[in-house]
Design an enzyme around this catalytic site. Structure first.
Site, PDB file in Angstrom:
ATOM      1  N   GLU A   1     -13.171   4.664   6.309  1.00  0.00           N
ATOM      2  CA  GLU A   1     -11.813   4.699   6.877  1.00  0.00           C
ATOM      3  C   GLU A   1     -10.785   4.144   5.887  1.00  0.00           C
ATOM      4  O   GLU A   1      -9.699   4.693   5.711  1.00  0.00           O
ATOM      5  CB  GLU A   1     -11.752   3.872   8.166  1.00  0.00           C
TER       6      GLU A   1
ATOM      7  N   THR B   1     -16.716  25.906  10.340  1.00  0.00           N
ATOM      8  CA  THR B   1     -15.377  26.333   9.936  1.00  0.00           C
ATOM      9  C   THR B   1     -14.502  26.047  11.154  1.00  0.00           C
ATOM     10  O   THR B   1     -14.975  26.160  12.292  1.00  0.00           O
ATOM     11  CB  THR B   1     -15.314  27.833   9.581  1.00  0.00           C
ATOM     12  N   HIS B   2     -13.275  25.641  10.919  1.00  0.00           N
ATOM     13  CA  HIS B   2     -12.379  25.220  12.014  1.00  0.00           C
ATOM     14  C   HIS B   2     -12.998  24.080  12.824  1.00  0.00           C
ATOM     15  O   HIS B   2     -12.663  23.909  14.000  1.00  0.00           O
ATOM     16  CB  HIS B   2     -12.048  26.390  12.952  1.00  0.00           C
TER      17      HIS B   2
ATOM     18  N   SER C   1       9.226  -8.927 -16.769  1.00  0.00           N
ATOM     19  CA  SER C   1       8.034  -8.205 -16.303  1.00  0.00           C
ATOM     20  C   SER C   1       6.763  -9.028 -16.465  1.00  0.00           C
ATOM     21  O   SER C   1       5.677  -8.564 -16.139  1.00  0.00           O
ATOM     22  CB  SER C   1       7.893  -6.887 -17.067  1.00  0.00           C
TER      23      SER C   1
ATOM     24  N   ASN D   1     -18.101  -0.121  13.311  1.00  0.00           N
ATOM     25  CA  ASN D   1     -17.056   0.768  12.799  1.00  0.00           C
ATOM     26  C   ASN D   1     -17.271   1.120  11.328  1.00  0.00           C
ATOM     27  O   ASN D   1     -17.610   0.250  10.534  1.00  0.00           O
ATOM     28  CB  ASN D   1     -15.690   0.112  12.973  1.00  0.00           C
TER      29      ASN D   1
HETATM   30  N1  ARG Z   1       8.738  -5.102 -20.751  1.00  0.00           N
HETATM   31  C1  ARG Z   1       9.123  -3.887 -21.362  1.00  0.00           C
HETATM   32  C2  ARG Z   1       8.455  -2.705 -20.667  1.00  0.00           C
HETATM   33  O1  ARG Z   1       7.587  -2.927 -19.918  1.00  0.00           O
HETATM   34  C3  ARG Z   1       8.736  -3.881 -22.807  1.00  0.00           C
HETATM   35  C4  ARG Z   1       9.608  -3.029 -23.664  1.00  0.00           C
HETATM   36  C5  ARG Z   1      10.982  -3.577 -23.670  1.00  0.00           C
HETATM   37  N2  ARG Z   1      11.794  -2.931 -24.642  1.00  0.00           N
HETATM   38  C6  ARG Z   1      13.109  -3.108 -24.656  1.00  0.00           C
HETATM   39  N3  ARG Z   1      13.762  -2.531 -25.592  1.00  0.00           N
HETATM   40  N4  ARG Z   1      13.700  -3.829 -23.771  1.00  0.00           N
HETATM   41  O2  ARG Z   1       8.808  -1.590 -20.845  1.00  0.00           O
END
Ligand code: ARG
Length: 472
Positions: A299, A164-165, A32, A294
Site C-alpha cells: 500500500e 481483463t476488466h 542550500s 494489513n
Molecule cells: N548552491 C548552488 C546550487 O545549488 C550552487 C551554485 C551557486 N552558484 C551561483 N552562482 N550562485 O545551485
C-alpha cells in the site's frame, strides 16, 4: 576565520563588491547547506580531482596540491564522524568545505577554486551523486528481478484466473503473471542504464559558463572521476538538469509499475481473493480491529508513487524557460532528486525482500479460475478446430455459458449431453480442453502462458540478467 572582505558580515567568498551585509532572512532564504550537505563527499571527490589536474598542468605546485588533498581528506573524516560544523552564512556545501579547508591549510586553500566556479562544481557533484545512486538502485532492481524469476519458476504450474476488466477471462499460470512484472522491470532497468550514460559526463572546466583562461585538461579530470568524457559545451554543462529529470522519469515509470504490482498484491491478500499470503513481517495490524493483517508495504509503495510523479513535474517545471546558462532556480533541483532516489531505493528494497516470501495459495487460485467460465474461449477454439466458423462458435459457447449460469455449473462440470444441446460437433474429447491444465498447456508458444513456456521464458530472463554487466 580569516577573510579578505573589508565588510564583516558579507560572505567571504563573494563579499568584495558589496557595501552592506546580506539581509539575515535573505541569507537563510538563499542558503542550500541544509540539504546540499548531502553532496559533501562528492564535492570533496570533485575538488581532489580538480586540484590534481591543476597540479598536473602546472597551475598548482605539487606541494600545494598535497596540502589541498590532505586537507580535504581530513575534512571528509570530520564530516563522516559528524564533527563538521555546517554554517548557514556560508550558504552551501561548496563554500562550507572550502572555508574549512582555508581554515586548516591557510592561503593554499584559497587556490582550490582556480579555474572553477560553483556552477560547474555543483553540476559535477550532482552527477557524481546520481551516478552512485543509480548504481545502488541498479543492484536492488537486479535483486528484485532475480526474485521474481525464481518465484515464477516455483509457480510455473500454478494456475490462477487471468483477468481483463478485472473480470475472469482465461486461466493463466501464476509464473506467467510474475514474469509479466519482470518484463516491466526489465524495461525500467534498460531506461536506468540508458540514463546513467547521459549522467556520466563531466561538467567541470565549464567554470561559470564560458570556460576558463587556465590551461586546464578536462580529459584528466574526467578520467580521475570516472566520467566517460568532458561535456562538450560549457553553457550547456552548467545549465541543464535534464539528466535529473530523466532519472525522475525513470523513477516515475518504475513506481508506476511497482504501484500496479502493489495493487494486485493488496487485492490478492484480501479475504475476497485470498490468492496469496504475505508473511507477517511485511504486514501490520489494526489498533482497533484485532482480526486485521494489513498489506501496508505494498500500500505504501503504491502511495509513494505520487510523490515521485510530483518530483518529475516539479523538475520539469523548474527547468522550463530557463535562459542559458546557470540560474539560481537550479538550486531547487536537489530536494526532489534526493527524495526520488530515496523513495526508489526504499521501494525496491521492500519489494526485493518481500517477493521471495510470497506464498501462493494454489487451491484458492485454481478454484477461482474454475469459476467465471474461464475456459469458454477454449471451447470456442475447440469448435473452430472442428470446422465451425469462429463467430458461430462464439454464439454456441455463449449459449452454453447462459445455460451454465442458470444451472450453477461450469462448462467442465456439464455432461457431454448437456454440452451437445448447443452443438452436435462436441465430443468426449472436449473435456481435455475444458480443464484448467489443458487450457494453459495449449497456449504453448513464445510469450504464452503454458508452464513449459514459463520455464523457458524464466531461463531467457536469467540469461539476459547475467549478460547485463555491472555498470562501469
Ligand atoms: N548552491 C548552488 C546550487 O545549488 C550552487 C551554485 C551557486 N552558484 C551561483 N552562482 N550562485 O545551485
Amino acid at each position: 576565520m580569516s577573510t579578505d572582505s573589508s565588510n564583516p558580515g558579507t560572505n567571504q567568498s563573494w563579499g568584495g563588491r558589496f557595501s552592506e551585509p546580506t539581509d539575515a532572512f535573505v541569507a537563510r532564504f538563499t542558503a542550500s547547506v541544509g540539504f546540499d550537505q548531502r553532496l559533501a563527499l562528492q564535492d570533496i571527490q570533485g575538488s581532489i580531482a580538480h586540484a590534481t589536474m591543476l597540479a598536473r598542468v602546472g597551475v598548482l605546485t605539487d606541494v600545494e596540491r598535497d596540502a589541498i588533498v590532505d586537507g580535504l581528506a581530513e575534512i571528509r573524516g570530520e564530516i563522516e564522524r559528524g564533527e563538521f560544523a555546517w554554517s548557514v552564512p556560508l550558504e552551501d556545501v561548496h563554500m562550507n568545505i572550502e572555508a574549512r579547508l582555508t581554515e586548516k591549510i591557510g592561503i593554499t586553500g584559497k587556490k582550490l577554486h582556480t579555474g572553477r566556479s560553483r556552477n560547474d562544481q555543483v553540476a559535477t557533484d550532482i552527477r557524481l551523486y546520481l551516478r552512485d545512486a543509480i548504481d545502488g538502485i541498479d543492484g536492488e532492481l537486479r535483486r528484485l528481478r532475480e526474485g521474481l524469476i525464481e518465484l515464477a519458476v516455483r509457480e510455473a504450474d500454478t494456475i490462477m484466473p487471468g483477468f481483463t476488466h478485472l473480470q475472469t477471462a482465461q486461466p493463466v499460470t501464476f509464473g506467467h503473471h510474475l514474469l509479466a512484472w519482470q518484463e516491466m522491470l526489465a524495461r525500467d532497468h534498460e531506461r536506468l542504464r540508458d540514463c546513467r550514460g547521459r549522467v556520466n559526463v563531466l561538467p567541470l572546466g565549464a567554470a561559470a559558463l564560458a570556460g576558463t583562461t587556465y590551461p586546464i585538461d578536462r580529459h584528466v579530470t574526467a578520467e580521475l572521476l570516472g566520467f566517460a568524457r568532458p561535456a562538450e559545451n560549457s553553457l550547456d554543462a552548467v545549465s541543464d538538469r535534464d539528466f535529473a529529470i530523466e532519472f525522475t522519469g525513470f523513477a516515475s515509470l518504475l513506481l508506476m509499475h511497482l504501484s500496479r504490482m502493489s495493487e494486485e498484491l493488496v487485492l490478492w491478500t484480501s479475504a475476497q481473493f485470498d490468492f496469496i499470503d504475505l508473511p507477517d513481517r511485511f504486514c501490520t495490524g489494526s489498533s482497533i480491529m484485532p482480526q486485521k493483517k494489513n498489506p501496508d508495504v505494498p500500500e505504501l509503495v503504491r502511495g509513494k508513487t505520487g510523490r515521485v510523479y510530483g518530483h518529475l513535474m516539479g523538475l520539469l517545471t523548474l527547468m522550463k524557460s530557463q535562459p542559458l546558462a546557470y540560474n539560481k532556480d537550479n538550486q531547487e533541483d536537489k530536494e526532489p532528486l534526493f527524495d526520488s532516489v530515496d523513495t526508489v531505493r526504499d521501494c525496491l528494497k521492500a519489494f526485493a525482500d518481500m517477493v521471495p516470501a510470497i506464498e501462493a495459495k494454489a487451491d484458492n487460485m485454481a478454484e477461482a479460475a474454475r469459476k467465471g467460465f474461464s475456459t469458454a474461449t477454449d471451447l470456442a477454439d475447440y469448435l473452430v478446430r472442428r470446422g465451425v466458423a469462429f463467430r458461430d462458435a462464439h454464439e454456441i459457447v455463449g449459449q452454453s455459458v447462459a445455460y451454465g449460469l442458470a444451472q450453477g455449473k461450469d462448462l467442465s462440470e456439464m455432461t457431454l449431453d448437456e454440452l451437445r444441446q448447443f452443438s452436435a460437433t462436441i465430443e468426449a474429447d472436449v473435456f481435455e480442453v475444458l480443464t484448467l491444465e489443458g487450457s494453459v498447456a495449449a497456449r504453448n508458444h513464445i510469450g504464452g502462458t503454458a508452464p513449459d513456456q514459463v520455464r523457458a521464458a524464466a531461463q531467457r530472463a536469467r540469461d539476459a540478467l547475467a549478460r547485463l554487466e555491472q555498470p562501469t
